[in-house]
Write a protein that holds these residues in place. Structure first.
Motif, PDB file in Angstrom:
ATOM      1  N   ARG A 110       0.837  -1.012   0.038  1.00 49.42           N
ATOM      2  CA  ARG A 110      -0.045  -0.107  -0.065  1.00 49.42           C
ATOM      3  C   ARG A 110       0.878   1.433  -0.059  1.00 49.42           C
ATOM      4  O   ARG A 110       0.627   2.117  -0.623  1.00 49.42           O
ATOM      5  N   ILE A 111       1.957   1.198   0.813  1.00 47.17           N
ATOM      6  CA  ILE A 111       2.667   2.223   1.146  1.00 47.17           C
ATOM      7  C   ILE A 111       3.437   2.562  -0.401  1.00 47.17           C
ATOM      8  O   ILE A 111       3.722   3.905  -0.783  1.00 47.17           O
ATOM      9  N   THR A 112       4.081   1.681  -0.986  1.00 43.40           N
ATOM     10  CA  THR A 112       4.865   1.690  -2.037  1.00 43.40           C
ATOM     11  C   THR A 112       4.026   1.661  -3.258  1.00 43.40           C
ATOM     12  O   THR A 112       4.510   1.839  -4.548  1.00 43.40           O
ATOM     13  N   ALA A 113       2.641   2.014  -3.207  1.00 38.57           N
ATOM     14  CA  ALA A 113       2.021   1.907  -4.619  1.00 38.57           C
ATOM     15  C   ALA A 113       2.189   3.434  -5.190  1.00 38.57           C
ATOM     16  O   ALA A 113       1.878   3.521  -6.284  1.00 38.57           O
ATOM     17  N   THR A 114       2.337   4.532  -4.365  1.00 36.21           N
ATOM     18  CA  THR A 114       2.761   5.383  -5.047  1.00 36.21           C
ATOM     19  C   THR A 114       4.284   5.845  -4.846  1.00 36.21           C
ATOM     20  O   THR A 114       4.948   5.065  -4.076  1.00 36.21           O
ATOM     21  N   ARG A 115       4.883   6.266  -5.960  1.00 36.99           N
ATOM     22  CA  ARG A 115       6.400   6.902  -5.949  1.00 36.99           C
ATOM     23  C   ARG A 115       6.526   7.563  -4.522  1.00 36.99           C
ATOM     24  O   ARG A 115       7.781   7.286  -4.130  1.00 36.99           O
ATOM     25  N   LEU A 116       5.923   8.461  -4.158  1.00 32.10           N
ATOM     26  CA  LEU A 116       6.192   9.044  -2.975  1.00 32.10           C
ATOM     27  C   LEU A 116       6.157   8.265  -1.688  1.00 32.10           C
ATOM     28  O   LEU A 116       7.380   8.229  -0.940  1.00 32.10           O
ATOM     29  N   GLY A 117       5.209   7.200  -1.448  1.00 30.61           N
ATOM     30  CA  GLY A 117       5.327   6.292  -0.576  1.00 30.61           C
ATOM     31  C   GLY A 117       6.916   5.504  -0.795  1.00 30.61           C
ATOM     32  O   GLY A 117       7.409   4.919   0.335  1.00 30.61           O
ATOM     33  N   GLN A 118       7.102   5.184  -1.720  1.00 27.02           N
ATOM     34  CA  GLN A 118       8.154   3.984  -2.227  1.00 27.02           C
ATOM     35  C   GLN A 118       9.667   4.980  -1.704  1.00 27.02           C
ATOM     36  O   GLN A 118      10.576   4.311  -1.192  1.00 27.02           O
ATOM     37  N   GLY A 119       9.442   6.189  -1.910  1.00 26.30           N
ATOM     38  CA  GLY A 119      10.750   7.024  -2.076  1.00 26.30           C
ATOM     39  C   GLY A 119      10.837   7.372  -0.461  1.00 26.30           C
ATOM     40  O   GLY A 119      12.126   7.280   0.123  1.00 26.30           O
ATOM     41  N   LEU A 120       9.731   7.624   0.393  1.00 28.08           N
ATOM     42  CA  LEU A 120       9.824   7.714   1.701  1.00 28.08           C
ATOM     43  C   LEU A 120      10.438   6.573   2.481  1.00 28.08           C
ATOM     44  O   LEU A 120      11.163   6.635   3.383  1.00 28.08           O
ATOM     45  N   LEU A 121       9.892   5.206   1.855  1.00 30.60           N
ATOM     46  CA  LEU A 121      10.298   4.144   2.754  1.00 30.60           C
ATOM     47  C   LEU A 121      11.943   3.808   2.146  1.00 30.60           C
ATOM     48  O   LEU A 121      12.709   3.402   3.093  1.00 30.60           O
ATOM     49  N   MET A 122      12.368   4.283   0.874  1.00 29.52           N
ATOM     50  CA  MET A 122      13.805   4.110   0.638  1.00 29.52           C
ATOM     51  C   MET A 122      14.395   5.062   1.467  1.00 29.52           C
ATOM     52  O   MET A 122      15.589   4.692   1.884  1.00 29.52           O
ATOM     53  N   LEU A 123      14.084   6.296   1.888  1.00 27.80           N
ATOM     54  CA  LEU A 123      14.750   7.237   2.736  1.00 27.80           C
ATOM     55  C   LEU A 123      14.978   6.606   4.014  1.00 27.80           C
ATOM     56  O   LEU A 123      16.065   6.758   4.591  1.00 27.80           O
ATOM     57  N   ALA A 124      13.682   6.098   4.609  1.00 27.61           N
ATOM     58  CA  ALA A 124      13.936   5.292   5.856  1.00 27.61           C
ATOM     59  C   ALA A 124      15.015   4.267   6.018  1.00 27.61           C
ATOM     60  O   ALA A 124      15.646   4.023   6.819  1.00 27.61           O
ATOM     61  N   TRP A 125      14.943   3.498   4.831  1.00 31.00           N
ATOM     62  CA  TRP A 125      15.885   2.371   4.878  1.00 31.00           C
ATOM     63  C   TRP A 125      17.475   2.914   4.681  1.00 31.00           C
ATOM     64  O   TRP A 125      18.213   2.427   5.498  1.00 31.00           O
ATOM     65  N   MET A 126      17.619   3.919   3.987  1.00 33.35           N
ATOM     66  CA  MET A 126      19.083   4.581   3.910  1.00 33.35           C
ATOM     67  C   MET A 126      19.387   5.166   5.255  1.00 33.35           C
ATOM     68  O   MET A 126      20.576   5.024   5.719  1.00 33.35           O
ATOM     69  N   TRP A 127      18.408   5.978   5.891  1.00 32.00           N
ATOM     70  CA  TRP A 127      18.783   6.506   7.129  1.00 32.00           C
ATOM     71  C   TRP A 127      19.126   5.336   8.364  1.00 32.00           C
ATOM     72  O   TRP A 127      19.993   5.286   8.934  1.00 32.00           O
ATOM     73  N   LEU A 128      18.154   4.226   8.276  1.00 33.82           N
ATOM     74  CA  LEU A 128      18.490   2.951   9.071  1.00 33.82           C
ATOM     75  C   LEU A 128      19.873   2.520   8.975  1.00 33.82           C
ATOM     76  O   LEU A 128      20.593   2.317   9.717  1.00 33.82           O
ATOM     77  N   GLY A 129      20.270   2.318   7.626  1.00 32.57           N
ATOM     78  CA  GLY A 129      21.560   1.627   7.261  1.00 32.57           C
ATOM     79  C   GLY A 129      22.575   2.702   7.703  1.00 32.57           C
ATOM     80  O   GLY A 129      23.739   2.150   8.375  1.00 32.57           O
ATOM     81  N   TRP A 130      22.613   3.860   7.567  1.00 30.00           N
ATOM     82  CA  TRP A 130      23.645   4.793   7.812  1.00 30.00           C
ATOM     83  C   TRP A 130      23.739   4.858   9.586  1.00 30.00           C
ATOM     84  O   TRP A 130      24.715   4.951   9.975  1.00 30.00           O
ATOM     85  N   HIS A 131      22.699   5.013  10.013  1.00 27.62           N
ATOM     86  CA  HIS A 131      22.747   5.235  11.487  1.00 27.62           C
ATOM     87  C   HIS A 131      23.315   3.954  12.175  1.00 27.62           C
ATOM     88  O   HIS A 131      24.017   3.878  12.959  1.00 27.62           O
ATOM     89  N   ALA A 132      22.905   2.735  11.436  1.00 25.46           N
ATOM     90  CA  ALA A 132      23.301   1.409  12.199  1.00 25.46           C
ATOM     91  C   ALA A 132      24.656   1.141  12.080  1.00 25.46           C
ATOM     92  O   ALA A 132      25.366   0.538  12.918  1.00 25.46           O
ATOM     93  N   PHE A 133      25.425   1.410  10.570  1.00 20.71           N
ATOM     94  CA  PHE A 133      26.668   0.896  10.412  1.00 20.71           C
ATOM     95  C   PHE A 133      27.804   1.976  10.135  1.00 20.71           C
ATOM     96  O   PHE A 133      28.584   1.361  10.132  1.00 20.71           O
ATOM     97  N   ALA A 134      27.140   3.026   9.823  1.00 24.27           N
ATOM     98  CA  ALA A 134      28.188   4.009   9.652  1.00 24.27           C
ATOM     99  C   ALA A 134      28.362   4.958  10.711  1.00 24.27           C
ATOM    100  O   ALA A 134      29.560   5.284  11.047  1.00 24.27           O
ATOM    101  N   ARG A 135      27.323   5.596  11.268  1.00 23.39           N
ATOM    102  CA  ARG A 135      27.517   6.683  12.445  1.00 23.39           C
ATOM    103  C   ARG A 135      26.815   6.377  13.444  1.00 23.39           C
ATOM    104  O   ARG A 135      25.658   6.011  13.393  1.00 23.39           O
TER     105      ARG A 135
END
Lengths: 66, 144
Positions: free
Chosen positions: A41-66
């Protein structure tokens, strides 16, 4: 028990809750929304997909880099 | 059948190679320590790859109208029901607990999600698993 142990216990219970919800939703054969349905449902729109991708990116950066 | 499942079924050798590459990369990344250039690079590369893939996919594919409208009856976008509230409620409870632990002091007595992740990352196998899971999640989101 110390406050730290109580806090950890509650985190564990929350994790267990998520796990139980995953199992119950999967076993319900479509009667209950699975996490995948919600993600669809969230990724049905480009906006939702983009927001989930941003969350994924933040999670990775926060957990593994900084 | 979802696009991801179809992709796996039709191109299983690509999937197997990607999975093997992902595990190998996660193994390499598990050797790094946070707050180092190596960790920055190891984390940044998948981020760039994801952004690049998303950009290419957006450029070469146009989504069908049925996917553009989340309220449609199409089977491509499963309809949510009242039980979706179960997940929303769970997310709210976890967010509230995270906020409570974050605002509480002393911080050492109130571990947050970040503390739990640090605990997981403190062992090699933990970091390997977490990194592999993170990569898999990224692939899942990019390929949707």
């Amino acid at each position: 028990m110390t406050i730290r142990q109580w806090t950890m216990l509650i985190w564990g219970l929350l994790g267990l809750g998520v796990f139980v919800c995953l199992i119950v939703a999967t076993l319900s054969k479509g009667r209950l929304s699975t996490l995948g349905t919600l993600v669809s449902r969230i990724t049905a729109t480009r906006l939702g997909q983009g927001l989930l991708m941003l969350a994924w990116m933040w999670l990775g950066w926060h957990a593994f880099a900084r | 059948m979802s696009r991801l499942r179809r992709f796996v079924a039709e191109r299983h050798w690509i999937f197997a190679t990607t999975a093997a590459g992902g595990f190998a990369y996660a193994g390499l990344a598990s050797l790094t320590r946070p707050f180092t250039v190596e960790a920055d690079v190891a984390t940044a590369l998948p981020l760039f790859a994801a952004v690049l893939t998303m950009a290419v996919r957006v450029r070469i594919t146009k989504r069908p109208a049925s996917v553009m409208h989340p309220n449609c009856d199409s089977q491509r976008v499963p309809r949510s029901n009242r039980w979706s509230l179960m997940w929303v409620t769970m997310a709210i409870v976890i967010a509230c607990w995270e906020l409570y632990t974050y605002m509480s002091s002393p911080r050492s007595e109130h571990p947050t999600l970040s503390t739990l992740i640090e605990l997981l990352d403190s062992t090699r196998i933990g970091k390997f698993s977490a990194f592999a899971l993170w990569l898999a999640l990224g692939c899942y989101l990019v390929l949707r």
